[in-house]
Design a protein around this motif. Structure first.
Motif, PDB file in Angstrom:
ATOM      1  N   ASN A 176       0.875  -1.181   0.000  1.00 47.35           N
ATOM      2  CA  ASN A 176       0.000   0.000   0.000  1.00 47.35           C
ATOM      3  C   ASN A 176       0.913   1.233   0.000  1.00 47.35           C
ATOM      4  OD1 ASN A 176       0.860   0.400   2.639  1.00 47.35           O
ATOM      5  ND2 ASN A 176      -1.062  -0.216   3.582  1.00 47.35           N
ATOM      6  N   THR A 205      -1.377  -0.322  -4.006  1.00 44.87           N
ATOM      7  CA  THR A 205      -2.787  -0.032  -3.733  1.00 44.87           C
ATOM      8  C   THR A 205      -2.869   1.354  -3.095  1.00 44.87           C
ATOM      9  OG1 THR A 205      -2.813  -1.150  -1.584  1.00 44.87           O
ATOM     10  CG2 THR A 205      -3.417  -2.465  -3.516  1.00 44.87           C
ATOM     11  N   GLY A 230      -5.822   3.016  -1.860  1.00 46.98           N
ATOM     12  CA  GLY A 230      -7.090   3.320  -1.184  1.00 46.98           C
ATOM     13  C   GLY A 230      -8.132   3.787  -2.195  1.00 46.98           C
ATOM     14  N   GLY A 270      -7.508   3.951  -6.004  1.00 45.38           N
ATOM     15  CA  GLY A 270      -7.417   2.762  -6.848  1.00 45.38           C
ATOM     16  C   GLY A 270      -6.116   2.003  -6.695  1.00 45.38           C
ATOM     17  N   VAL A 319     -13.571   1.277  -7.214  1.00 46.26           N
ATOM     18  CA  VAL A 319     -14.941   1.045  -7.678  1.00 46.26           C
ATOM     19  C   VAL A 319     -15.885   1.531  -6.575  1.00 46.26           C
ATOM     20  CG1 VAL A 319     -16.568  -0.752  -8.400  1.00 46.26           C
ATOM     21  CG2 VAL A 319     -14.149  -0.951  -8.999  1.00 46.26           C
ATOM     22  N   THR A 328     -13.184   0.116   6.207  1.00 45.27           N
ATOM     23  CA  THR A 328     -12.158  -0.151   5.182  1.00 45.27           C
ATOM     24  C   THR A 328     -11.085  -1.129   5.678  1.00 45.27           C
ATOM     25  OG1 THR A 328     -10.838   1.744   5.860  1.00 45.27           O
ATOM     26  CG2 THR A 328     -12.458   2.126   4.123  1.00 45.27           C
ATOM     27  N   GLY A 339      -9.130  -4.283   6.123  1.00 42.34           N
ATOM     28  CA  GLY A 339      -9.160  -5.516   5.335  1.00 42.34           C
ATOM     29  C   GLY A 339      -9.363  -5.292   3.844  1.00 42.34           C
ATOM     30  N   ALA A 340      -9.445  -4.012   3.407  1.00 41.41           N
ATOM     31  CA  ALA A 340      -9.583  -3.745   1.963  1.00 41.41           C
ATOM     32  C   ALA A 340      -8.386  -4.317   1.208  1.00 41.41           C
ATOM     33  CB  ALA A 340      -9.704  -2.250   1.700  1.00 41.41           C
ATOM     34  N   GLY A 341      -7.206  -4.121   1.785  1.00 39.17           N
ATOM     35  CA  GLY A 341      -5.995  -4.639   1.153  1.00 39.17           C
ATOM     36  C   GLY A 341      -6.013  -6.165   1.065  1.00 39.17           C
ATOM     37  N   ALA A 362     -12.474  -5.598  -3.440  1.00 41.74           N
ATOM     38  CA  ALA A 362     -12.118  -4.728  -2.306  1.00 41.74           C
ATOM     39  C   ALA A 362     -13.225  -3.712  -2.062  1.00 41.74           C
ATOM     40  CB  ALA A 362     -10.787  -4.031  -2.583  1.00 41.74           C
TER      41      ALA A 362
END
Ligand code: ATP
Length: 307
Positions: free
Chosen positions: A185, A221, A223, A226, A241, A249, A251-253, A281
């Motif tokens: 990230n 990544t 956030g 995108g 998206v 948020t 755990g998005a990664g 994600a």
């Protein structure tokens, strides 16, 4: 043919406490909330990959305690095939998560427990599984020597290797050279390259630096901005998206990395895999929790069709 993903990593029982402030040493405070749920980057990514439709094996160690049972139950429901040893002499890992009630900011203590004892011998015992995978994924929550050995074995076989360099740690060039794709990230990319990643152009520069140091490709990544892919020859930016209001948020990664692994195991080109992972994600941030928030293949495809 069912595409196969193998993930090495850690399961943690996330114990989240909400209070107005952290207690001082010697003090006991009354909190305003508590939640216990499954966590650990590797485990979350394995759940995301399995929900996205890949046959997913997860290599780790668990204790013989209740938290270990919680992991086994999670994986059974998600369709993850555990490749685990359970040991009575160490506990399953856990995370203490303090959430400041008025701000939502957090402070975390991670204790990987028995996962700290994952060894090179554990990995060598799974040589056939790892080298036979389509995609192999690992992170840095377990010790580095088994992660390195697993990347080597995956490379000797036919597996595409993905390293999610989290929690942020610096990596040697020879370790980067074992990675087909490295997926930091913004914070991790800065630690690895010294490039402060704010814009997409910064991400481009950081990704190229990682490729110059030996990675096959980098995906940064970003956030809500995108994700950016660069392999030195080709560069792709995919926007985040919108799948509805973001409620959590965390755990998005992991959602991104797990779905990415499932997509690449299907031999999809980078741009299609990035779009799929971004959609997965995006769905996860509209739901509470980490592992329970992972999207199914059908949900991801439905969102992509609506775009
Ligand atoms: P975390 O540590 O919270 O799990 P991370 O820092 O590892 O996340 P991010 O870069 O924040 O990872 O997010 C990963 C991917 O998730 C992004 O590339 C993006 O596709 C998607 N994403 C993150 N936040 C949002 C959001 N608010 N809306 C839609 N998609 C998002």
């Amino acid at each position: 043919y069912v595409s196969k993903v193998v993930i090495l990593g850690v399961f943690l029982a996330d114990a989240a406490f909400r209070a107005e402030r952290l207690p001082r040493l010697g003090e006991t405070l009354h909190g305003s909330g508590f939640a216990l749920g499954p966590g650990g980057k590797g485990s979350n990514q394995a759940v995301a990959a399995a929900r996205a439709g890949a046959k997913t094996h997860f290599i780790t160690r668990l204790g013989t305690d209740n938290f270990g049972d919680m992991a086994v139950d999670l994986w059974r429901r998600a369709g993850v095939e555990p490749v685990i040893e359970r040991h009575a002499e160490h506990p399953t890992g856990a995370a203490f998560i303090f959430i400041e009630a008025h701000s939502g900011n957090n402070a975390i203590i991670i204790s990987p427990g028995v996962a700290e004892t994952i060894s090179v011998a554990d990995i060598e015992a799974q040589q056939a599984l790892i080298s036979g995978a389509d995609v192999f994924v690992t992170q840095f929550e377990q010790p580095l020597p088994p992660a390195r050995r697993a990347l080597e074995i995956a490379r000797e076989g036919k597996a595409l290797t993905i390293l999610n360099p989290a929690p942020a740690t610096d990596i040697s060039n020879d370790l980067l050279a074992l990675c087909d794709i490295v997926t930091p990230n913004e914070t991790e990319a800065e630690l690895l390259t010294g490039v402060k990643v704010v814009s997409i152009a910064d991400a481009q520069q950081a990704a190229m630096a990682l490729v110059a140091r030996g990675a096959g490709a980098a995906i940064i990544t970003l956030g809500e901005k995108g994700a950016l892919y660069n392999n030195g020859a080709e560069s792709v930016h995919v926007s985040a998206v919108n799948a509805g209001a973001a409620v959590d948020t965390t755990g998005a990664g992991d959602a991104f990395n797990g779905a990415l692994a499932a997509a690449l195991a299907r031999k999809w080109p980078a741009e299609r895999a990035l779009r799929y992972a971004s959609a997965a994600a995006a769905i996860s941030v509209t739901r509470h929790g980490t592992a329970p928030a992972m999207a199914s293949d059908a949900e991801i495809n439905a969102l992509l069709e609506r775009q």
